[in-house]
Write an enzyme that holds these catalytic residues in place. Structure first.
Site, mmCIF file in Angstrom:
data_model
loop_
_atom_site.group_PDB
_atom_site.id
_atom_site.type_symbol
_atom_site.label_atom_id
_atom_site.label_comp_id
_atom_site.label_asym_id
_atom_site.label_seq_id
_atom_site.Cartn_x
_atom_site.Cartn_y
_atom_site.Cartn_z
ATOM 1 N N LYS A 1 68.407 62.255 68.681
ATOM 2 C CA LYS A 1 67.878 62.145 70.053
ATOM 3 C C LYS A 1 67.833 63.530 70.702
ATOM 4 O O LYS A 1 66.830 63.926 71.303
ATOM 5 C CB LYS A 1 68.747 61.193 70.895
ATOM 6 C CG LYS A 1 68.617 59.733 70.524
ATOM 7 C CD LYS A 1 67.204 59.213 70.757
ATOM 8 C CE LYS A 1 67.101 57.717 70.523
ATOM 9 N NZ LYS A 1 65.711 57.219 70.628
ATOM 10 N N PHE B 1 71.396 54.674 79.685
ATOM 11 C CA PHE B 1 72.819 54.378 79.546
ATOM 12 C C PHE B 1 72.928 53.115 78.695
ATOM 13 O O PHE B 1 72.350 53.106 77.591
ATOM 14 C CB PHE B 1 73.468 54.376 80.943
ATOM 15 C CG PHE B 1 73.714 55.814 81.347
ATOM 16 C CD1 PHE B 1 72.663 56.640 81.715
ATOM 17 C CD2 PHE B 1 74.998 56.360 81.269
ATOM 18 C CE1 PHE B 1 72.872 57.984 82.020
ATOM 19 C CE2 PHE B 1 75.218 57.696 81.581
ATOM 20 C CZ PHE B 1 74.153 58.513 81.944
ATOM 21 N N ILE C 1 63.855 46.995 74.118
ATOM 22 C CA ILE C 1 63.398 47.690 75.334
ATOM 23 C C ILE C 1 61.878 47.808 75.337
ATOM 24 O O ILE C 1 61.222 47.629 76.377
ATOM 25 C CB ILE C 1 64.066 49.084 75.441
ATOM 26 C CG1 ILE C 1 65.585 48.929 75.409
ATOM 27 C CG2 ILE C 1 63.619 49.800 76.712
ATOM 28 C CD1 ILE C 1 66.354 50.203 75.205
ATOM 29 N N GLY D 1 84.686 57.673 67.597
ATOM 30 C CA GLY D 1 83.483 58.221 68.255
ATOM 31 C C GLY D 1 83.292 57.714 69.667
ATOM 32 O O GLY D 1 82.464 58.250 70.416
ATOM 33 N N SER E 1 68.921 59.084 75.092
ATOM 34 C CA SER E 1 70.140 58.281 75.261
ATOM 35 C C SER E 1 71.246 59.097 75.911
ATOM 36 O O SER E 1 71.344 60.303 75.680
ATOM 37 C CB SER E 1 70.612 57.803 73.872
ATOM 38 O OG SER E 1 71.894 57.233 73.947
ATOM 39 N N PHE F 1 59.379 54.574 71.681
ATOM 40 C CA PHE F 1 60.678 53.917 71.438
ATOM 41 C C PHE F 1 61.062 53.955 69.957
ATOM 42 O O PHE F 1 62.222 53.856 69.620
ATOM 43 C CB PHE F 1 60.610 52.427 71.836
ATOM 44 C CG PHE F 1 60.422 52.170 73.289
ATOM 45 C CD1 PHE F 1 59.191 51.757 73.797
ATOM 46 C CD2 PHE F 1 61.467 52.332 74.176
ATOM 47 C CE1 PHE F 1 59.020 51.498 75.145
ATOM 48 C CE2 PHE F 1 61.300 52.068 75.534
ATOM 49 C CZ PHE F 1 60.082 51.650 76.014
ATOM 50 N N TYR G 1 72.820 59.860 64.776
ATOM 51 C CA TYR G 1 71.857 59.172 65.668
ATOM 52 C C TYR G 1 71.688 59.989 66.949
ATOM 53 O O TYR G 1 70.580 60.317 67.358
ATOM 54 C CB TYR G 1 72.345 57.751 65.992
ATOM 55 C CG TYR G 1 71.762 57.219 67.278
ATOM 56 C CD1 TYR G 1 72.511 57.226 68.457
ATOM 57 C CD2 TYR G 1 70.446 56.786 67.333
ATOM 58 C CE1 TYR G 1 71.961 56.792 69.643
ATOM 59 C CE2 TYR G 1 69.900 56.332 68.519
ATOM 60 C CZ TYR G 1 70.666 56.349 69.677
ATOM 61 O OH TYR G 1 70.125 55.920 70.865
ATOM 62 N N ASN H 1 56.982 49.184 62.925
ATOM 63 C CA ASN H 1 57.071 48.914 61.470
ATOM 64 C C ASN H 1 57.816 47.608 61.196
ATOM 65 O O ASN H 1 58.010 47.228 60.047
ATOM 66 C CB ASN H 1 57.754 50.079 60.745
ATOM 67 C CG ASN H 1 59.213 50.254 61.156
ATOM 68 O OD1 ASN H 1 59.763 49.419 61.879
ATOM 69 N ND2 ASN H 1 59.840 51.326 60.708
ATOM 70 N N ASN I 1 63.202 46.383 62.502
ATOM 71 C CA ASN I 1 64.314 45.814 63.285
ATOM 72 C C ASN I 1 63.838 44.840 64.353
ATOM 73 O O ASN I 1 64.547 44.601 65.338
ATOM 74 C CB ASN I 1 65.093 46.949 63.995
ATOM 75 C CG ASN I 1 66.008 47.659 63.013
ATOM 76 O OD1 ASN I 1 66.535 47.048 62.096
ATOM 77 N ND2 ASN I 1 66.158 48.951 63.194
ATOM 78 N N ASP J 1 54.011 52.488 60.780
ATOM 79 C CA ASP J 1 55.251 53.261 60.878
ATOM 80 C C ASP J 1 54.909 54.644 61.438
ATOM 81 O O ASP J 1 53.877 55.218 61.067
ATOM 82 C CB ASP J 1 55.863 53.385 59.463
ATOM 83 C CG ASP J 1 57.246 53.998 59.490
ATOM 84 O OD1 ASP J 1 58.182 53.364 58.969
ATOM 85 O OD2 ASP J 1 57.394 55.105 60.041
HETATM 86 C C1 WQD Z 1 80.299 49.632 74.806
HETATM 87 C C2 WQD Z 1 81.788 49.476 75.019
HETATM 88 C C3 WQD Z 1 83.092 49.868 73.043
HETATM 89 C C4 WQD Z 1 81.601 46.358 70.860
HETATM 90 C C5 WQD Z 1 75.926 52.774 72.035
HETATM 91 C C6 WQD Z 1 75.164 53.990 71.634
HETATM 92 C C7 WQD Z 1 74.085 54.271 72.641
HETATM 93 C C8 WQD Z 1 73.218 53.046 72.775
HETATM 94 C C9 WQD Z 1 74.071 51.893 73.265
HETATM 95 C C10 WQD Z 1 71.385 53.089 71.242
HETATM 96 C C11 WQD Z 1 82.615 50.555 74.316
HETATM 97 C C12 WQD Z 1 83.231 48.424 73.502
HETATM 98 C C13 WQD Z 1 81.806 47.329 71.825
HETATM 99 C C14 WQD Z 1 82.661 45.473 70.514
HETATM 100 C C15 WQD Z 1 84.071 46.568 72.116
HETATM 101 N N1 WQD Z 1 72.621 52.722 71.547
HETATM 102 N N2 WQD Z 1 83.016 47.414 72.436
HETATM 103 N N3 WQD Z 1 83.856 45.611 71.165
HETATM 104 O O1 WQD Z 1 78.928 52.679 72.230
HETATM 105 O O2 WQD Z 1 78.564 52.778 74.762
HETATM 106 O O3 WQD Z 1 76.612 53.012 73.225
HETATM 107 O O4 WQD Z 1 75.071 51.672 72.234
HETATM 108 O O5 WQD Z 1 70.569 53.623 71.933
HETATM 109 O O6 WQD Z 1 73.310 55.358 72.210
HETATM 110 O O7 WQD Z 1 76.045 55.089 71.628
HETATM 111 O O8 WQD Z 1 77.731 50.807 73.459
HETATM 112 O O9 WQD Z 1 77.949 48.347 73.404
HETATM 113 O O10 WQD Z 1 78.642 49.670 71.352
HETATM 114 O O11 WQD Z 1 80.067 49.755 73.404
HETATM 115 O O12 WQD Z 1 85.164 46.671 72.683
HETATM 116 O O13 WQD Z 1 82.544 44.562 69.626
HETATM 117 O O14 WQD Z 1 82.208 48.237 74.458
HETATM 118 O O15 WQD Z 1 84.337 50.379 72.594
HETATM 119 O O16 WQD Z 1 83.726 50.858 75.134
HETATM 120 P P1 WQD Z 1 78.091 52.367 73.409
HETATM 121 P P2 WQD Z 1 78.561 49.581 72.832
#
Ligand code: WQD
Length: 331
Positions: free
Chosen positions: A151, A176, A11, A292, A123, A79, A147, A31, A34, A57
């Site tokens: 935030k 999002f 981003i 989660g 987030s 970021f 994590y 840093n 990633n 860093d």
């Molecule tokens: C999206 C959907 C999974 C992978 C996270 C963090 C958020 C931000 C974005 C950092 C869900 C499904 C995923 C896979 C799947 N990160 N999925 N198979 O969990 O909404 O958000 O990432 O800033 O803070 O919480 O994103 O892309 O991991 O998952 O079915 O191999 O895709 O179950 O429904 P998420 P995601």
């Protein structure tokens, strides 16, 4: 002059493109844990302009002080931070020390040099799993992983600092699900190793690096049983940071804003959109739910438009088109 911490990341680099195109001078610190400094070469190829880069860093107080002594920053777009949900559960100390202490160090040096403006990368994960979508900024917050707590704690730190110092100008941006890539295909999302997130994983299936996608659960109370999320094109997200910067030029205090499209798409709907955009079949395996995960989450995006004059312009087809374009060239 704008300081972008974490500016070589997914981003961050897209935001540098929009800042340079808008005529801002940009300094980047990262840093490189990633990401790669080469992403700024791509930023230059896209915009024809350069960022000044320092490998620093946010936990390095002396390094930060050196950067602030060389430039006068109107604002910081912050970021830099660790962001893998699963890893944060395995390494909570690492996440709290890096993200919380790092931001406190950054804020200390900003204060020393009289820099009062900050756009913070938060987030939608702070909405936790007790709210009904569409999520509004006034909803109760909670987190299910370290994590997310980092935030939320950083939001609280910035809010309290702004309460104590009336000259502070703070925008907390709750992202999002950022996906896609710059249409040039020169910058995009290319996480190290096996991707945790949906679209980078689908990209690796499409280019043949992974055999199929595991769909984490198809028994949720959603349109087709799979998880629903608010996917937002990373270029739209980057433009949201520009809108936040312009807001800060005229406003003090703290503004909390969702950056989402307001539309939710299920995992299988994203798979279909990506298959259409790429012309590639994406084999799927229905796997157990991921711990989660929430069933459904998407934004009420109206406050961003009211306060920042910003709204997402690109839809899921453009997101998948640009994600595929990048994957087929760079992954
Ligand atoms: C999206 C959907 C999974 C992978 C996270 C963090 C958020 C931000 C974005 C950092 C869900 C499904 C995923 C896979 C799947 N990160 N999925 N198979 O969990 O909404 O958000 O990432 O800033 O803070 O919480 O994103 O892309 O991991 O998952 O079915 O191999 O895709 O179950 O429904 P998420 P995601």
């Amino acid at each position: 002059m704008i300081l972008v911490t974490g500016g070589t990341g997914f981003i961050g680099s897209h935001t540098c493109v929009e800042l340079l195109n808008a005529g801002y001078e940009v300094v980047v610190i990262d840093n490189l844990m990633n990401s790669k400094a080469e992403s700024l070469d791509a930023v230059k190829e896209i915009t024809g302009k350069s960022c000044t880069f320092y490998k620093v860093d946010i936990n390095d107080e002396a390094g930060l002080r050196e950067v602030f002594s060389k430039h006068t920053f109107e604002c910081v777009i912050h970021f830099a931070g660790l962001k893998a949900v699963g890893e944060s559960c395995q390494k909570p100390h690492f996440y709290y020390s890096n993200n919380i202490s790092g931001t406190l160090t950054l804020l200390k040096v900003m204060n020393e040099f009289g820099c009062k403006g900050i756009v913070f990368s938060s987030s939608a994960t702070v909405y936790g799993n007790n709210n009904e979508p569409p999520f509004t900024e006034d909803m109760p917050t909670s987190c299910t992983n370290p994590y997310g707590w980092t935030k939320l704690m950083q939001e609280q730190m910035l809010t309290d600092i702004a309460l104590a110092d009336k000259d502070m100008r703070v925008v907390l941006l709750r992202y999002f699900n950022p996906i896609g890539a710059h249409p040039s295909g020169l910058i995009g999302e290319n996480p190290n190793g096996i991707p945790n997130n949906l679209v980078p994983y689908i990209c690796k299936v499409a280019i043949g690096q992974l055999p199929y996608l595991n769909v984490y659960g198809n028994d949720y109370d959603t349109v087709d049983g799979t998880g629903v999320r608010d996917y937002i094109h990373v270029v739209d997200l980057a433009k949201g940071h520009l809108a936040a910067l312009k807001y800060l030029e005229k406003n003090t205090g703290v503004l909390t804003v969702n950056l989402g499209t307001g539309n939710g798409y299920s995992v299988l709907q994203v798979v279909d959109a990506y298959a259409k955009a790429s012309g590639k079949e994406i084999p799927v395996n229905i796997a157990p739910r991921r711990q989660g995960d929430i069933a459904s989450g998407y934004a009420n995006a109206s406050k961003a438009y009211e306060k920042l004059g910003w709204k997402a312009e690109l839809g899921i087809d453009e997101m998948c088109r640009d994600a595929w374009n990048y994957a087929s060239k760079k992954m």
